[in-house]
Design an enzyme around this catalytic site. Structure first.
Site, PDB file in Angstrom:
ATOM      1  N   LYS A 182       0.970  -1.029  -0.142  1.00  0.00           N
ATOM      2  CA  LYS A 182       0.039  -0.043   0.201  1.00  0.00           C
ATOM      3  C   LYS A 182       0.894   1.328  -0.107  1.00  0.00           C
ATOM      4  O   LYS A 182       1.195   1.680   1.057  1.00  0.00           O
ATOM      5  CB  LYS A 182      -0.921  -0.123   1.169  1.00  0.00           C
ATOM      6  CG  LYS A 182      -2.241   0.754   1.065  1.00  0.00           C
ATOM      7  CD  LYS A 182      -2.028   2.206   0.737  1.00  0.00           C
ATOM      8  CE  LYS A 182      -1.932   3.199   1.924  1.00  0.00           C
ATOM      9  NZ  LYS A 182      -1.593   4.458   1.459  1.00  0.00           N
ATOM     10  N   GLU A 257       9.399   1.529  11.345  1.00  0.00           N
ATOM     11  CA  GLU A 257      10.362   2.670  11.129  1.00  0.00           C
ATOM     12  C   GLU A 257       9.641   4.094  11.044  1.00  0.00           C
ATOM     13  O   GLU A 257       8.663   4.294  10.070  1.00  0.00           O
ATOM     14  CB  GLU A 257      10.972   2.442   9.609  1.00  0.00           C
ATOM     15  CG  GLU A 257      11.681   1.193   9.260  1.00  0.00           C
ATOM     16  CD  GLU A 257      12.892   0.827  10.113  1.00  0.00           C
ATOM     17  OE1 GLU A 257      13.157   1.708  10.865  1.00  0.00           O
ATOM     18  OE2 GLU A 257      13.651  -0.325   9.746  1.00  0.00           O
ATOM     19  N   GLU A 389       8.869  16.951  14.832  1.00  0.00           N
ATOM     20  CA  GLU A 389       9.317  16.654  13.361  1.00  0.00           C
ATOM     21  C   GLU A 389       8.583  17.190  12.677  1.00  0.00           C
ATOM     22  O   GLU A 389       7.572  17.414  12.514  1.00  0.00           O
ATOM     23  CB  GLU A 389       9.267  15.080  13.224  1.00  0.00           C
ATOM     24  CG  GLU A 389       9.716  14.645  11.899  1.00  0.00           C
ATOM     25  CD  GLU A 389       9.411  13.244  11.438  1.00  0.00           C
ATOM     26  OE1 GLU A 389       8.354  12.855  11.523  1.00  0.00           O
ATOM     27  OE2 GLU A 389      10.382  12.748  10.776  1.00  0.00           O
TER      28      GLU A 389
HETATM   29  P1  NAD Z   1       2.278   8.751   7.475  1.00  0.00           P
HETATM   30  O1  NAD Z   1       2.312   7.968   8.500  1.00  0.00           O
HETATM   31  O2  NAD Z   1       1.242   9.850   7.312  1.00  0.00           O
HETATM   32  O3  NAD Z   1       1.682   7.526   6.250  1.00  0.00           O
HETATM   33  C1  NAD Z   1       2.447   6.541   5.847  1.00  0.00           C
HETATM   34  C2  NAD Z   1       1.791   5.323   5.178  1.00  0.00           C
HETATM   35  O4  NAD Z   1       0.752   5.054   6.235  1.00  0.00           O
HETATM   36  C3  NAD Z   1       1.079   5.976   4.070  1.00  0.00           C
HETATM   37  O5  NAD Z   1       1.026   4.718   3.066  1.00  0.00           O
HETATM   38  C4  NAD Z   1      -0.469   6.001   4.636  1.00  0.00           C
HETATM   39  O6  NAD Z   1      -1.475   5.995   3.785  1.00  0.00           O
HETATM   40  C5  NAD Z   1      -0.430   4.979   5.611  1.00  0.00           C
HETATM   41  N1  NAD Z   1      -1.649   5.091   6.844  1.00  0.00           N
HETATM   42  C6  NAD Z   1      -1.878   6.363   7.180  1.00  0.00           C
HETATM   43  N2  NAD Z   1      -2.743   6.027   8.271  1.00  0.00           N
HETATM   44  C7  NAD Z   1      -2.899   4.656   8.198  1.00  0.00           C
HETATM   45  C8  NAD Z   1      -3.714   3.825   9.089  1.00  0.00           C
HETATM   46  N3  NAD Z   1      -4.561   4.160  10.128  1.00  0.00           N
HETATM   47  N4  NAD Z   1      -3.634   2.412   8.816  1.00  0.00           N
HETATM   48  C9  NAD Z   1      -2.710   1.876   7.997  1.00  0.00           C
HETATM   49  N5  NAD Z   1      -1.962   2.857   7.254  1.00  0.00           N
HETATM   50  C10 NAD Z   1      -1.883   4.098   7.330  1.00  0.00           C
HETATM   51  O7  NAD Z   1       3.537   8.970   7.031  1.00  0.00           O
HETATM   52  P2  NAD Z   1       4.210  10.094   5.773  1.00  0.00           P
HETATM   53  O8  NAD Z   1       3.761  11.281   6.005  1.00  0.00           O
HETATM   54  O9  NAD Z   1       3.890   9.278   4.656  1.00  0.00           O
HETATM   55  O10 NAD Z   1       5.645   9.942   5.892  1.00  0.00           O
HETATM   56  C11 NAD Z   1       6.382  10.730   6.568  1.00  0.00           C
HETATM   57  C12 NAD Z   1       6.861   9.954   7.767  1.00  0.00           C
HETATM   58  O11 NAD Z   1       7.462   8.763   7.446  1.00  0.00           O
HETATM   59  C13 NAD Z   1       8.037  10.910   8.693  1.00  0.00           C
HETATM   60  O12 NAD Z   1       7.411  10.885   9.796  1.00  0.00           O
HETATM   61  C14 NAD Z   1       9.196  10.275   8.768  1.00  0.00           C
HETATM   62  O13 NAD Z   1       9.943  10.459   9.591  1.00  0.00           O
HETATM   63  C15 NAD Z   1       8.853   8.696   8.346  1.00  0.00           C
HETATM   64  N6  NAD Z   1       9.750   8.038   7.675  1.00  0.00           N
HETATM   65  C16 NAD Z   1      10.619   6.963   8.627  1.00  0.00           C
HETATM   66  C17 NAD Z   1      11.470   6.388   7.937  1.00  0.00           C
HETATM   67  C18 NAD Z   1      12.402   5.528   8.901  1.00  0.00           C
HETATM   68  O14 NAD Z   1      12.977   4.458   8.320  1.00  0.00           O
HETATM   69  N7  NAD Z   1      12.227   5.731  10.216  1.00  0.00           N
HETATM   70  C19 NAD Z   1      11.793   6.693   6.647  1.00  0.00           C
HETATM   71  C20 NAD Z   1      11.065   7.397   5.731  1.00  0.00           C
HETATM   72  C21 NAD Z   1       9.905   7.997   6.623  1.00  0.00           C
END
Ligand code: NAD
Length: 498
Positions: A182, A257, A389
Site C-alpha cells: 500500500k 520505521e 518533527e
Molecule cells: P504517514 O504515517 O502519514 O503515512 C505512511 C503510510 O501509512 C502511508 O501509506 C499512509 O497512507 C499509511 N497510513 C496512514 N494512516 C494509516 C492507518 N490508519 N492504517 C494503515 N496505514 C495508514 O507518514 P508520511 O507522512 O507518509 O511519511 C513521513 C513520515 O515517515 C515521517 O514521520 C518520517 O520520519 C517517516 N519515515 C521514517 C523512516 C524510517 O526509516 N524511520 C523512513 C522514511 C520516512
C-alpha cells in the site's frame, strides 16, 4: 529535460492477482503535481473490498503457488532479474519520482540503483543463508526450519517512495512471502512501475499485489486483515501507534520505521568545513523530507557564532527551484497539506528562535510547495521546533557547553532515530555513541550505510531493527525441530497399580 515526463499515465490502477484493476466501487483520488498543485492524474482509491481481493490473491499464491516453495537459488535468480530491470529504468524512474514528489532530479537519480541494490543484496543473502543446527551427542538433533511467514502487508511513505518500497519488497520476497503493498497516497506514480518490472522478471502471478489509496481506508483494511500475519510500516510515529494498536488483537508481527528529530553534534575540535557541508546536506537534501535528517544542530559554544554565521550564509545560497533542473538543490515539497504543516512550523519558529535564513516561500516561487531553506539559531530545548518533527527544509541550532550538556540535549526528545557526531577526538566520539539514544550513529559523516548493518530507531522512532539478516528473520518463522536419536526417557504416567 522537460519538466513533465512524456509517458505519464492518465490513471493509476491497483495490481491484484496479475491484473491491473480499478476499485470495485470505482473510487478514485486526484494526484497533484507539487510544482503547480494541479491534478495531473487520478489513482484508484482502494477500499476494504479491494484489499480483501488483493489479500486473497496473495494468500492463494502463498498457499498453492511456487514462490514460497522455490529453492533459494531460484528465487535469487528472479530477484537479480528484478534488480537488472530496475537499474535499466533509472532515467524513467528518476523523472517519475522527481515529478511526483518534487525531489530534485539529481537526488532522484540513483534511487533506482539503490532500489536495485536492495534486491541484489537479499538475493545474495538467501543464497548464502545458513541456519542453526545443534547436536546433543547420541541423543538428539535440533535444527531450525525457516519458513516464510505468509502474506506480508507493506505500508510505505511518500519520501523517496520507490526506494523505500524496494526496502520492504526485497527482503519480504526473498524470504518467500507474498505481499500486498500500500504505497503513500501523495506519490503513487513510481509504484505503478513495479507491476511491469515484476512481470518482466517472471515473478509468479499473485506474489506481488498493490492497492493504492488512503491510509484510513486501504491501509487500515490491510492492517486489520486476518490473513495478513505481518505488517511492515514506515511512516509517522503517531500513525505507527495507531497501527500498533490495530495489530494487537491478532498479535501480528510488526516492524516500524518511524519519525525522527535527529541531532547533529558539532564539537569545537571538529573539522568545521566538513561539519558545515555535512550538516547542510543532512537537513536540506531530499527537501528536508528525510527521516534521518539532522534537523537539530548542537554546536559547542566556543565555535557557535562562527558556525551559525557560516551555516546561515550557505543556507541562503541554496538553489531552490524546478525539481527537474539539474542545478536545483531543494525542490518543491510533496503536497500542499505537507507544505502547510511546514509553513506553520516556520511561523511557530519565528517566536522560538532567531531566524537567519529562509522563513517562507522563496521570491519568485509563490505557486506550488516551495519553501526556502530555513535556519533558526538560539533555539531552546523546550521549543516546539526543537522537539517536533517538521520533515521539511527547516533546522534548529542550539549551543552547548561541554560533553555532558551535549549529550543531555541530544537525548532530549521523544525520538531516537539517528545521531551525527563531529569531533576529532576518537574517544569522545565513541563514548558519545555509547550514550546517545539513537538506533544509528554516524561519526564524522552523514547517512552512508552498508546494507548489512541494522537500520531502525529507538524510543518513538521505531520498533525492531531491519537490515541484513534481521530483515530475513522478520519475514520468516524459525521453527525448531527436535529429533530424538535414541530411547526417549519418558516418565510413565498412568502405570501405577494402586
Ligand atoms: P504517514 O504515517 O502519514 O503515512 C505512511 C503510510 O501509512 C502511508 O501509506 C499512509 O497512507 C499509511 N497510513 C496512514 N494512516 C494509516 C492507518 N490508519 N492504517 C494503515 N496505514 C495508514 O507518514 P508520511 O507522512 O507518509 O511519511 C513521513 C513520515 O515517515 C515521517 O514521520 C518520517 O520520519 C517517516 N519515515 C521514517 C523512516 C524510517 O526509516 N524511520 C523512513 C522514511 C520516512
Amino acid at each position: 529535460m522537460t519538466r513533465v515526463p512524456t509517458n505519464l499515465p492518465e490513471h493509476i490502477q491497483h495490481y491484484i492477482g496479475g491484473k491491473r484493476v480499478d476499485s470495485i466501487g470505482g473510487e478514485r483520488f486526484d494526484v497533484l503535481d507539487p510544482v503547480t498543485n494541479e491534478v495531473y492524474t487520478t489513482a484508484a482509491a482502494g477500499q476494504k473490498a479491494d484489499v480483501d481481493a488483493a489479500v486473497a490473491a496473495a494468500r492463494e499464491a502463498f498457499v498453492s503457488g511456487p514462490w514460497p516453495r522455490m529453492k533459494n537459488r531460484e528465487r535469487a535468480r528472479i530477484l537479480n532479474r528484478i534488480a537488472d530491470i530496475v537499474e535499466s529504468r533509472d532515467s524513467e524512474l528518476a523523472a517519475f519520482e522527481s515529478y511526483d514528489s518534487g525531489l530534485p532530479i539529481t537526488q532522484a537519480k540513483g534511487q533506482a540503483q539503490r532500489a536495485a541494490e536492495n534486491f541484489r543484496f537479499f538475493a545474495d543473502l538467501i543464497v548464502a543463508q545458513r541456519d542453526d543446527t545443534y547436536k546433543v551427542p547420541g541423543a538428539q538433533i535440533n535444527y531450525v526450519n525457516r519458513k516464510p511467514k505468509g502474506v506480508a502487508g507493506l505500508i510505505t511513505p511518500w519520501n523517496t517512495p520507490f526506494m523505500l518500497e524496494s526496502w520492504k519488497l526485497g527482503p519480504s520476497l526473498a524470504s518467500g512471502c507474498t505481499v500486498v503493498l500500500k504505497p503513500a497516497e501523495f506519490t503513487p506514480l513510481s509504484a505503478s512501475l513495479w507491476a511491469g518490472i515484476f512481470e518482466e522478471a517472471d515473478l509468479p502471478t499473485g506474489v506481488f499485489n498493490l492497492v493504492n489509496g488512503f491510509g484510513e481506508d486501504a491501509g487500515d483494511a490491510l492492517v486489520k486483515h486476518p490473513d495478513v500475519p505481518i505488517i511492515s510500516f514506515t511512516g509517522e510515529s503517531k500513525t505507527g501507534q495507531l497501527i500498533f494498536s490495530n495489530c494487537a488483537p491478532d498479535l501480528k508481527a510488526m516492524s516500524m520505521e518511524l519519525g525522527g528529530k535527529s541531532p547533529a553534534v558539532v564539537f569545537a575540535d571538529a573539522d568545521l568545513d566538513k561539519a558545515i557541508d555535512s550538516t547542510l546536506f543532512g537537513v536540506f537534501s531530499l527537501n528536508g523530507e528525510r527521516c534521518t535528517a539532522g534537523s537539530r544542530i548542537l554546536v559547542e559554544r566556543s565555535i557557535y557564532d562562527e558556525f551559525v554565521e557560516r551555516y546561515a550564509a550557505r543556507a541562503r545560497k541554496i538553489r531552490v527551484g524546478d525539481p527537474s533542473d539539474p542545478k536545483t538543490e531543494v525542490g518543491s515539497l510533496v503536497h500542499p497539506e505537507h507544505f502547510q504543516k511546514v509553513m506553520s512550523y516556520i511561523e511557530i519558529g519565528k517566536g522560538e528562535g532567531r531566524l537567519l535564513a529562509g522563513g517562507g516561500q522563496p521570491a519568485g516561487l509563490e505557486t506550488g510547495n516551495f519553501v526556502a531553506p530555513t535556519v533558526f539559531a538560539d533555539v531552546s530545548p523546550d521549543a516546539r521546533i526543537f522537539q517536533e518533527e517538521i520533515f521539511g527544509p527547516v533546522v534548529a541550532i542550539t549551543p552547548f557547553e561541554g560533553d555532558e550538556q551535549a549529550l543531555e540535549l541530544a537525548n532530549n526528545t521523544k525520538y531516537g532515530l539517528a545521531a551525527y557526531i563531529w569531533t576529532s577526538k576518537l574517544e569522545r566520539a565513541h563514548l558519545f555513541a555509547q550514550s546517545v539514544e539513537s538506533g544509528m550513529v554516524w561519526l564524522n559523516s552523514h547517512n552512508v550505510r552498508d546494507l548489512r548493518s541494522p537500520f531502525g530507531g529507538v524510543k518513538a522512532s521505531g520498533l525492531g531493527h531491519e537490515g541484513g539478516y534481521r530483515s530475513l528473520d522478520f519475514y520468516s518463522d524459525q521453527q525448531a525441530v527436535h529429533i530424538t536419536l535414541g530411547d526417549v526417557h519418558t516418565a510413565r504416567f498412568g502405570c501405577s497399580e494402586e
